[in-house]
Design an enzyme around this catalytic site. Structure first.
Site, PDB file in Angstrom:
ATOM      1  N   HIS A 120       0.841  -1.210   0.000  1.00 42.11           N
ATOM      2  CA  HIS A 120       0.000   0.000   0.000  1.00 42.11           C
ATOM      3  C   HIS A 120       0.876   1.261   0.000  1.00 42.11           C
ATOM      4  O   HIS A 120       0.587   2.230  -0.699  1.00 42.11           O
ATOM      5  CB  HIS A 120      -0.899   0.037   1.250  1.00 42.11           C
ATOM      6  N   LYS A 149     -15.944  -6.631   5.193  1.00 36.70           N
ATOM      7  CA  LYS A 149     -14.947  -7.571   5.724  1.00 36.70           C
ATOM      8  C   LYS A 149     -14.943  -7.521   7.244  1.00 36.70           C
ATOM      9  O   LYS A 149     -15.094  -6.455   7.829  1.00 36.70           O
ATOM     10  CB  LYS A 149     -13.535  -7.184   5.249  1.00 36.70           C
ATOM     11  N   ARG A 175      -2.570  -5.349  -8.719  1.00 35.21           N
ATOM     12  CA  ARG A 175      -1.396  -6.205  -8.566  1.00 35.21           C
ATOM     13  C   ARG A 175      -1.278  -7.267  -9.645  1.00 35.21           C
ATOM     14  O   ARG A 175      -0.212  -7.600 -10.084  1.00 35.21           O
ATOM     15  CB  ARG A 175      -1.425  -6.887  -7.197  1.00 35.21           C
ATOM     16  N   SER A 183      -3.015  -8.168   2.659  1.00 37.37           N
ATOM     17  CA  SER A 183      -3.180  -8.028   4.110  1.00 37.37           C
ATOM     18  C   SER A 183      -3.571  -9.350   4.754  1.00 37.37           C
ATOM     19  O   SER A 183      -3.123  -9.672   5.860  1.00 37.37           O
ATOM     20  CB  SER A 183      -4.234  -6.958   4.418  1.00 37.37           C
TER      21      SER A 183
HETATM   22  N1  COA Z   1      -0.271  -3.989  -1.755  1.00 36.44           N
HETATM   23  C1  COA Z   1      -0.647  -4.927  -0.890  1.00 36.44           C
HETATM   24  N2  COA Z   1      -1.891  -5.361  -0.764  1.00 36.44           N
HETATM   25  C2  COA Z   1      -2.809  -4.790  -1.544  1.00 36.44           C
HETATM   26  C3  COA Z   1      -2.497  -3.796  -2.463  1.00 36.44           C
HETATM   27  C4  COA Z   1      -1.150  -3.395  -2.555  1.00 36.44           C
HETATM   28  N3  COA Z   1      -0.759  -2.483  -3.406  1.00 36.44           N
HETATM   29  N4  COA Z   1      -3.613  -3.429  -3.095  1.00 36.44           N
HETATM   30  C5  COA Z   1      -4.592  -4.173  -2.596  1.00 36.44           C
HETATM   31  N5  COA Z   1      -4.107  -4.988  -1.654  1.00 36.44           N
HETATM   32  C6  COA Z   1      -4.823  -6.015  -0.928  1.00 36.44           C
HETATM   33  C7  COA Z   1      -5.288  -5.609   0.404  1.00 36.44           C
HETATM   34  O1  COA Z   1      -4.311  -5.839   1.356  1.00 36.44           O
HETATM   35  C8  COA Z   1      -6.501  -6.473   0.576  1.00 36.44           C
HETATM   36  O2  COA Z   1      -6.075  -7.757   0.927  1.00 36.44           O
HETATM   37  P1  COA Z   1      -7.002  -8.749   1.751  1.00 36.44           P
HETATM   38  O3  COA Z   1      -8.286  -8.893   0.963  1.00 36.44           O
HETATM   39  O4  COA Z   1      -6.169  -9.951   1.795  1.00 36.44           O
HETATM   40  O5  COA Z   1      -7.234  -8.123   3.080  1.00 36.44           O
HETATM   41  C9  COA Z   1      -7.073  -6.533  -0.825  1.00 36.44           C
HETATM   42  O6  COA Z   1      -5.984  -6.315  -1.672  1.00 36.44           O
HETATM   43  C10 COA Z   1      -8.079  -5.471  -1.141  1.00 36.44           C
HETATM   44  O7  COA Z   1      -8.193  -4.602  -0.072  1.00 36.44           O
HETATM   45  P2  COA Z   1      -8.219  -3.031  -0.130  1.00 36.44           P
HETATM   46  O8  COA Z   1      -7.321  -2.487  -1.184  1.00 36.44           O
HETATM   47  O9  COA Z   1      -8.047  -2.555   1.257  1.00 36.44           O
HETATM   48  O10 COA Z   1      -9.623  -2.740  -0.624  1.00 36.44           O
HETATM   49  P3  COA Z   1     -10.930  -3.392  -0.175  1.00 36.44           P
HETATM   50  O11 COA Z   1     -11.369  -4.195  -1.338  1.00 36.44           O
HETATM   51  O12 COA Z   1     -10.832  -4.083   1.125  1.00 36.44           O
HETATM   52  O13 COA Z   1     -11.830  -2.123   0.066  1.00 36.44           O
HETATM   53  C11 COA Z   1     -13.157  -0.232  -0.602  1.00 36.44           C
HETATM   54  C12 COA Z   1     -12.432  -1.502  -0.999  1.00 36.44           C
HETATM   55  C13 COA Z   1     -12.890   0.234   0.784  1.00 36.44           C
HETATM   56  C14 COA Z   1     -12.633   0.798  -1.571  1.00 36.44           C
HETATM   57  C15 COA Z   1     -14.639  -0.508  -0.830  1.00 36.44           C
HETATM   58  O14 COA Z   1     -15.058  -1.569   0.010  1.00 36.44           O
HETATM   59  C16 COA Z   1     -15.477   0.718  -0.520  1.00 36.44           C
HETATM   60  O15 COA Z   1     -15.445   1.678  -1.289  1.00 36.44           O
HETATM   61  N6  COA Z   1     -16.255   0.665   0.584  1.00 36.44           N
HETATM   62  C17 COA Z   1     -17.190   1.727   0.946  1.00 36.44           C
HETATM   63  C18 COA Z   1     -18.630   1.372   0.514  1.00 36.44           C
HETATM   64  C19 COA Z   1     -18.758   1.511  -0.972  1.00 36.44           C
HETATM   65  O16 COA Z   1     -18.844   2.596  -1.515  1.00 36.44           O
HETATM   66  N7  COA Z   1     -18.729   0.341  -1.667  1.00 36.44           N
HETATM   67  C20 COA Z   1     -18.688   0.317  -3.113  1.00 36.44           C
HETATM   68  C21 COA Z   1     -20.011   0.496  -3.789  1.00 36.44           C
HETATM   69  S1  COA Z   1     -21.305  -0.532  -3.119  1.00 36.44           S
END
Ligand code: COA
Length: 161
Positions: A17, A41, A90, A128
């Site tokens: 990140h 989550k 990724r 993560s």
């Molecule tokens: N390096 C390491 N890990 C990475 C990464 C990077 N560059 N990019 C993504 N990841 C990993 C994260 O660690 C995470 O891993 P995990 O699933 O093993 O925990 C996964 O990829 C994705 O997580 P993250 O990037 O934190 O995004 P998310 O998918 O958990 O969250 C939001 C996405 C928060 C943007 C989304 O849920 C959101 O917008 N929520 C608000 C409500 C909303 O508007 N929803 C959308 C419309 S309904």
């Protein structure tokens, strides 16, 4: 001034990140790292803990501002007067979910654009959940997360190494 938002669960924030954030900081004037409350989550760290760890892990990046948000991302983006969402891409496995997220946000709010940044090769495999599993099993964390996050994970998951 171009302001962008990098939203995520950040449970916890990793070197992957931070690598994306550093790239965004080189391109845009202000990067808001937005720690999401509503991600569907079950998180290991609370929202407050994730926020604190993100703040400490990004203290070296002067144009990063850490915040939290509840509810829809598009509403938060509007409130922050921002139209650009940053996401890391990724591998092909990320593509389907990321496309669906980007298109859903666009449907909800057509002015929102998603920009994907590709992490450096050495961080491509990080996630993560893998790091949480490593912490649970007492594995070494130093190559994957900053020391402040590693310390918090050792406390949370009760293993030391
Ligand atoms: N390096 C390491 N890990 C990475 C990464 C990077 N560059 N990019 C993504 N990841 C990993 C994260 O660690 C995470 O891993 P995990 O699933 O093993 O925990 C996964 O990829 C994705 O997580 P993250 O990037 O934190 O995004 P998310 O998918 O958990 O969250 C939001 C996405 C928060 C943007 C989304 O849920 C959101 O917008 N929520 C608000 C409500 C909303 O508007 N929803 C959308 C419309 S309904």
């Amino acid at each position: 001034m171009t302001r962008v938002i990098y939203p995520g669960t950040f449970d916890p924030i990793t070197f992957g990140h931070i690598n994306i954030l550093e790239k965004a900081c080189n391109i845009f004037d202000e990067v808001i790292l937005a720690v999401a409350h509503d991600t569907g989550k079950q998180t290991g760290f609370s929202l407050e803990e994730r926020f604190m760890l993100c703040e400490q892990a990004t203290a070296h990046l002067p144009n990063v501002k850490v915040s939290t948000f509840e509810g829809l991302f598009v509403d938060y983006a509007k409130a922050m007067e921002c139209r650009i969402m940053i996401r890391g891409m990724r591998a092909v496995s990320d593509f389907e979910y990321e496309l669906s997220l980007a298109l859903t946000n666009k449907k909800l709010s057509p002015e929102i654009e998603t920009i994907f940044l590709v992490p450096s090769l050495k961080y491509m495999y990080l996630s993560s959940s893998m790091i949480r599993q490593l912490a649970t099993l007492g594995g070494p964390l130093g190559d994957f997360v900053p020391p402040v996050v590693a310390d918090a994970m050792k406390l949370k998951y009760g293993k030391t190494k």
